[in-house]
Design an enzyme around this catalytic site. Sequence first.
Site, short mmCIF file in Angstrom:
data_model
loop_
_atom_site.label_atom_id
_atom_site.label_comp_id
_atom_site.label_asym_id
_atom_site.label_seq_id
_atom_site.Cartn_x
_atom_site.Cartn_y
_atom_site.Cartn_z
N CYS A 115 0.82 -1.23 0.00
CA CYS A 115 0.00 0.00 0.00
C CYS A 115 0.85 1.27 0.00
O CYS A 115 0.37 2.34 -0.36
CB CYS A 115 -0.93 0.00 1.20
N HIS A 262 -4.02 6.87 2.26
CA HIS A 262 -4.33 5.54 1.72
C HIS A 262 -5.70 5.12 2.26
O HIS A 262 -5.99 5.30 3.45
CB HIS A 262 -3.24 4.56 2.15
N ASN A 292 -10.26 -0.71 -0.72
CA ASN A 292 -8.80 -0.61 -0.57
C ASN A 292 -8.13 -1.10 -1.85
O ASN A 292 -8.19 -2.29 -2.15
CB ASN A 292 -8.39 -1.46 0.64
O1 UT7 Z 1 -4.11 -1.62 3.24
C1 UT7 Z 1 -3.35 -2.62 3.85
C2 UT7 Z 1 -3.34 -2.46 5.30
N1 UT7 Z 1 -4.51 -3.05 5.88
C3 UT7 Z 1 -5.18 -2.40 6.78
O2 UT7 Z 1 -4.88 -1.28 7.09
C4 UT7 Z 1 -6.32 -3.15 7.46
C5 UT7 Z 1 -6.32 -2.84 8.94
N2 UT7 Z 1 -7.34 -3.57 9.65
C6 UT7 Z 1 -8.68 -3.28 9.55
O3 UT7 Z 1 -9.05 -2.41 8.80
C7 UT7 Z 1 -9.63 -3.99 10.46
O4 UT7 Z 1 -8.92 -4.75 11.41
C8 UT7 Z 1 -10.62 -4.93 9.69
C9 UT7 Z 1 -11.60 -4.11 8.86
C10 UT7 Z 1 -9.85 -5.88 8.79
C11 UT7 Z 1 -11.44 -5.77 10.68
O5 UT7 Z 1 -12.16 -4.90 11.55
P1 UT7 Z 1 -12.08 -5.11 13.12
O6 UT7 Z 1 -12.93 -4.09 13.72
O7 UT7 Z 1 -10.62 -5.10 13.48
O8 UT7 Z 1 -12.73 -6.52 13.29
P2 UT7 Z 1 -12.09 -7.84 13.96
O9 UT7 Z 1 -11.07 -8.44 13.08
O10 UT7 Z 1 -11.74 -7.56 15.38
O11 UT7 Z 1 -13.36 -8.79 13.96
C12 UT7 Z 1 -14.51 -8.50 14.78
C13 UT7 Z 1 -15.56 -9.56 14.54
C14 UT7 Z 1 -15.01 -10.99 14.57
O12 UT7 Z 1 -16.01 -11.81 15.14
P3 UT7 Z 1 -15.95 -12.22 16.70
O13 UT7 Z 1 -14.64 -12.94 16.85
O14 UT7 Z 1 -16.01 -10.95 17.45
O15 UT7 Z 1 -17.14 -13.09 16.84
C15 UT7 Z 1 -14.84 -11.35 13.12
O16 UT7 Z 1 -14.93 -12.75 12.91
O17 UT7 Z 1 -16.09 -9.41 13.21
C16 UT7 Z 1 -16.02 -10.65 12.51
N3 UT7 Z 1 -15.86 -10.36 11.09
C17 UT7 Z 1 -16.89 -10.14 10.27
N4 UT7 Z 1 -18.21 -10.13 10.46
C18 UT7 Z 1 -18.99 -9.86 9.41
C19 UT7 Z 1 -14.70 -10.23 10.39
N5 UT7 Z 1 -14.98 -9.94 9.11
C20 UT7 Z 1 -16.31 -9.88 9.00
C21 UT7 Z 1 -17.20 -9.61 7.95
N6 UT7 Z 1 -18.52 -9.60 8.19
N7 UT7 Z 1 -16.76 -9.34 6.70
#
Ligand code: UT7
Length: 335
Positions: A115, A262, A292
Amino acid sequence: MMSPASRILGTGHYLPEGVRTNADLEKMVDTTDQWIFDRTGIRERRIAPDGVVTSDMATAAAKNALDAAGLEPPDIDLILVGTVTPDMPMPATAVFVQQKLGARNCPAMDLSAACAGFLFGLTIADQFIRTGAMTHVLVIGVELLSRVVNWEDRTTCVLFGDGAGAVILGPAGGATSTDGKPRGLLATKIQSDGLLAQSLMIPGGGSVMPMSADILALKKHKVHMRGQDIFKVAVKNLYAATKEALDMTGMTADQVDWICPHQANLRIIDFAATRLGVPKDKVLTNIDRVGNTSSASIPILLDESIRSGKVKPGETVAMCALGAGISWGGAIVRM
Ligand code: UT7
């Protein structure tokens, strides 16, 4: 501050027409429009059709940038393509762009900084122009992420999109804004921290895990991300890199007209902007429409903002990005 050596002479972008909405994804994986929008700010992303390859998108963006700069392909002295989704492992996507543009007699190479690839490219291009070795450098950020995303993994497939952005960097030539300030690339700061390399990877298909039936079956040739690890470090490092680049110019955040970050996650962007003390109406975004697009994200957003008349000549733009590597950076440009 040193006077700028280089200046953005023209910008361009390309987005494929095909739109994949959050509603479409609801039918593919266990997710909801609400979860995706609340957690990321994304409503839809563009997906390249079968038959379109990375260098096609890069070439389209490059042509727009050349037109905007009033230059022709033979005027290009160097082609730099930031991408993690090349046409193929060898040769560089940049040489296919060179072929398709009809740009002859110049070096062309890819750089892999995910990125942050566009900001790494801009920094390298500036060095060649600063030394006088090159006059016009084509810097492209391009990704065809839909081909390397695991469409069964809801934690990654909802995030990414396809697209390309390009700029032509040329000599600043002492150009100034109407209020007499130097136009050009005022500062860049790029950085990597390999300790976090495992946070975001396409682990299979290289020398560590050469392609095999097992690698394919386990989908190791697709994107694997520990989102939370990246999220925390992104807020911290985007702030730090922008601040360091600003310090190099002697400017403060409130003197910048626009932040062009970004587009990985609207919450990351909001946290970083708040930390910088920049109000929301100065932060450019298009994540809701394009998701993204990794290295393409900044040059697409910059070009859209210039073409819509939002970002005007003489205005100052702070760019920042962080991604796999982890690699990150900040840059301050007076357009
Ligand atoms: O550009 C490259 C660099 N990348 C980034 O900058 C990405 C940085 N990270 C992020 O943007 C975020 O961490 C994400 C958008 C990827 C994830 O968001 P989050 O708020 O950190 O969610 P999480 O990973 O803590 O997941 C929370 C919950 C989990 O369920 P439980 O364990 O709480 O039951 C996940 O399994 O959300 C669940 N989950 C989803 N639910 C519905 C993860 N993906 C999804 C989804 N739909 N697509």
